[in-house]
Scaffold this motif. Structure first.
Motif, PDB file in Angstrom:
ATOM      1  N   ALA A  93       0.844  -1.201   0.000  1.00 42.01           N
ATOM      2  CA  ALA A  93       0.000   0.000   0.000  1.00 42.01           C
ATOM      3  C   ALA A  93       0.874   1.243   0.000  1.00 42.01           C
ATOM      4  CB  ALA A  93      -0.896  -0.014   1.227  1.00 42.01           C
ATOM      5  N   ARG A  94       0.257   2.333  -0.389  1.00 44.65           N
ATOM      6  CA  ARG A  94       0.986   3.607  -0.372  1.00 44.65           C
ATOM      7  C   ARG A  94       0.607   4.457   0.828  1.00 44.65           C
ATOM      8  NH1 ARG A  94       3.949   5.152  -4.441  1.00 44.65           N
ATOM      9  NH2 ARG A  94       4.041   3.806  -6.260  1.00 44.65           N
ATOM     10  N   THR A  95      -0.357   4.003   1.552  1.00 43.30           N
ATOM     11  CA  THR A  95      -0.722   4.740   2.772  1.00 43.30           C
ATOM     12  C   THR A  95      -0.591   3.798   3.965  1.00 43.30           C
ATOM     13  OG1 THR A  95      -3.012   4.176   2.297  1.00 43.30           O
ATOM     14  CG2 THR A  95      -2.286   6.378   1.679  1.00 43.30           C
ATOM     15  N   CYS A  96      -0.414   4.400   5.097  1.00 47.81           N
ATOM     16  CA  CYS A  96      -0.143   3.615   6.303  1.00 47.81           C
ATOM     17  C   CYS A  96      -1.280   2.669   6.644  1.00 47.81           C
ATOM     18  CB  CYS A  96       0.066   4.556   7.489  1.00 47.81           C
ATOM     19  SG  CYS A  96       1.773   4.988   7.707  1.00 47.81           S
ATOM     20  N   PRO A  97      -0.932   1.460   7.026  1.00 50.12           N
ATOM     21  CA  PRO A  97      -1.957   0.546   7.533  1.00 50.12           C
ATOM     22  C   PRO A  97      -2.431   1.026   8.899  1.00 50.12           C
ATOM     23  CG  PRO A  97       0.225  -0.408   7.816  1.00 50.12           C
ATOM     24  CD  PRO A  97       0.412   0.883   7.062  1.00 50.12           C
ATOM     25  N   PRO A  98      -3.516   0.463   9.394  1.00 48.39           N
ATOM     26  CA  PRO A  98      -4.048   0.943  10.680  1.00 48.39           C
ATOM     27  C   PRO A  98      -3.244   0.407  11.865  1.00 48.39           C
ATOM     28  CG  PRO A  98      -5.412  -0.831   9.810  1.00 48.39           C
ATOM     29  CD  PRO A  98      -4.363  -0.570   8.782  1.00 48.39           C
ATOM     30  N   ILE A  99      -2.001   0.806  11.918  1.00 54.10           N
ATOM     31  CA  ILE A  99      -1.163   0.446  13.064  1.00 54.10           C
ATOM     32  C   ILE A  99      -0.941   1.726  13.853  1.00 54.10           C
ATOM     33  CG2 ILE A  99       1.109  -0.382  13.795  1.00 54.10           C
ATOM     34  CD1 ILE A  99       1.255  -2.027  11.245  1.00 54.10           C
ATOM     35  N   PRO A 100      -1.411   1.761  15.081  1.00 56.55           N
ATOM     36  CA  PRO A 100      -1.244   3.001  15.850  1.00 56.55           C
ATOM     37  C   PRO A 100       0.233   3.355  15.998  1.00 56.55           C
ATOM     38  CG  PRO A 100      -2.758   1.480  16.954  1.00 56.55           C
ATOM     39  CD  PRO A 100      -2.159   0.724  15.806  1.00 56.55           C
ATOM     40  N   GLY A 101       0.528   4.594  15.771  1.00 53.38           N
ATOM     41  CA  GLY A 101       1.908   5.054  15.957  1.00 53.38           C
ATOM     42  C   GLY A 101       2.775   4.962  14.722  1.00 53.38           C
TER      43      GLY A 101
END
Ligand SMILES: O=C(O)CCC(=O)C(=O)O
Ligand SMILES: [Fe+2]
Length: 497
Positions: A132-140
């Motif tokens: 992906a080109r955007t962050c996965p839903p990993i906090p931080g």
């Protein structure tokens, strides 16, 4: 041609390093490339790190799988990634006698072993997942594509080259290294030979009372980080560049607060929020990463961006930090020749603090994230007459939570909080990555393909595929350099006796 060396390296090599505990130091511990053995083998620092990593509880707890030696001792790679069990082509860089053991003296690199080859990268040799080109839903976890300007990237690459961080060693008169090279038939030439793929720079913590530094960069307020000037400048530049993102985030939070108070949190405002969030860094993370830019205790060195200084906001921290001058940074410079990867790991939790910054230079690469505390159930052979139970070999749910993120050239990735402590990051060995196509999957906040990547991707045959409802583009790997910046925990910068 002789290259400039850090005085630390020379002292290490000549066995006359003065006590780091007393003096603090600038160290450039340099590892050889390829199989990644430690050039400074036997040095106290490397042994200490290796010992710590191999003895880390996580490594012992999960003993149903062989433990990955922590390379330079630098990182924690406490469990073999699943793929590494599959066969020799995925085996770790353990061709050397010591590197696959879980012993304190093992220095195998986190880098995967396959030596660089000139074969043309082909999509069939790419990783199978789509990055992906955007962050996965990993906090931080925060990605800032194209944060570094072309100019800054060029300057960093130039300095890396000028300082010879990855150059073949031609100066270490260490007989152990020469002997080893001879044994391997690599031809040592008296200490020269293989290129290196990793260099470490250690800063130092220095109380103001210690007086004026005599080497390295000196701040206006009288202390030195112990790092080379270019590294100090990079930190300040990053502090400045990311400050804008922290401010954007604070603004968005403000708006949200106002919106929800007034009961106007409509669809419109939440989509606005997600746009901002994609490019935002929480203020407290920014302050943690760049205390010298945000602390009210110290006058801030000049930051090469415009805009006013954000107001420090009190916040309870689960990881209290000493004041900036008592913290020391450590930088790692990595170089990846295709198809090299990096074993899945978290950075040593007992040595490095929260807040890690990864800068990608000259090429992009796919990074994979997996939950740290995943459990595995090994298939066991069925006993006579035993029927397979249901489910036969349950896959823990967390295993399906692997995330893939493409780090474009000139991007900056921040690992903090959960992303730093609870998620492993690693890079699959591959000749290329399938990456979400711009505008197809990523939605708002995604970055533009790098011009050169676009060119390569489209210029080399079948480079597009349809996947999961969107298109993916094959981006062949190219030599990538990265700079990892982090803080050592208090006291972790003192090694030796
Ligand atoms: O090369 C990278 O971007 C990752 C490096 C890394 O994870 C590390 O040095 O700990
Ligand atoms: Fe790491």
């Amino acid at each position: 041609m002789k290259r400039r060396r850090s005085s630390m390296l020379v002292e290490e090599a000549e066995g006359r390093r003065s006590d780091a505990r007393q003096e603090g130091y600038l160290a450039s511990l340099i590892l050889r490339g390829g199989e990644g053995e430690a050039a400074g083998r036997g040095s106290k620092i490397l042994l200490t790190h290796a010992q710590e990593s191999s003895e880390h509880p996580a490594g012992r707890e999960q003993h149903d799988l062989p433990s990955v030696s922590a390379g330079d001792g630098e990182e924690e790679a406490d469990q073999l990634p699943r793929e590494y069990e599959a066969g020799p082509s995925r085996s770790r860089s353990c061709s050397r006698s010591t590197s696959s053991s879980n012993s304190a003296s093992s220095h195998g690199s986190l880098f995967s072993s396959r030596s660089p080859s000139p074969s043309p990268p082909a999509p069939s040799l790419a990783t199978t997942s789509t990055y992906a080109r955007t962050c996965p839903p990993i906090p931080g976890l925060y990605l800032f594509p194209s944060l570094l300007s072309l100019e800054l990237e060029r300057e960093l690459l130039r300095v890396i080259d000028r300082e010879g961080y990855f150059s073949p060693l031609s100066i270490l008169p260490d007989p152990r290294i020469a002997r080893e090279q001879e044994r391997e038939g690599g031809g040592g030439g008296g200490g020269g030979g293989a290129e290196r793929n990793q260099a470490m720079l250690f800063g130092r913590a220095r109380p103001r009372s210690a007086g004026t530094a005599t080497d390295g960069q000196e701040w206006a307020h009288g202390w030195s980080t112990g790092l080379p000037k270019w590294a100090d400048e990079l930190v300040l530049a990053l502090g400045g560049l990311l400050k804008g993102h922290a401010q954007a985030q604070a603004q968005a939070q403000d708006e949200d607060a106002r919106g929800s108070c007034a009961g106007t949190d409509t669809e419109g405002s939440s989509s606005r929020r997600s746009t901002t969030a994609a490019a935002a860094l929480p203020q407290e993370v920014w302050e943690m990463l760049f205390p010298e830019c945000s602390s009210s205790t110290f006058p801030s060195p000049s930051i090469p961006t415009s805009g006013s200084q954000p107001q420090p906001q009190p916040h309870p921290s689960p990881h209290p930090r000493p004041p900036p001058h008592l913290q020391s940074r450590q930088l790692i410079l990595n170089r990846y020749h295709p198809p090299q990867g990096l074993a899945s790991h978290i950075d040593l939790p007992h040595r490095f603090a929260d807040g890690i910054v990864l800068c990608s230079l000259s090429a992009g690469i796919g990074m994979r994230f997996r939950p740290r505390h995943r459990t595995r159930t090994r298939p066991r052979p069925l006993q006579d007459g035993e029927r397979e139970r249901e489910p036969p070999h349950p896959q823990p749910e967390s295993y399906s939570h692997t995330h893939h993120l493409y780090l474009p050239a000139r991007s900056v990735l921040v690992l903090s909080g959960e992303a730093r402590w609870e998620w492993e990051h690693g890079i699959e060995e591959s000749w290329g990555d399938w990456v979400e196509r711009d505008g197809e999957d990523g939605g708002e906040g995604e970055c533009e393909l790098e011009g050169e990547e676009k060119g390569q991707g489209e210029g080399q045959g079948s480079t597009e595929r349809a996947r999961g409802g969107g298109k993916a583009l094959f981006i062949p790997r190219q030599e990538r350099k990265s700079i990892t910046i982090r803080f050592m925990k208090e006291g972790a910068d003192c090694v030796g006796e």
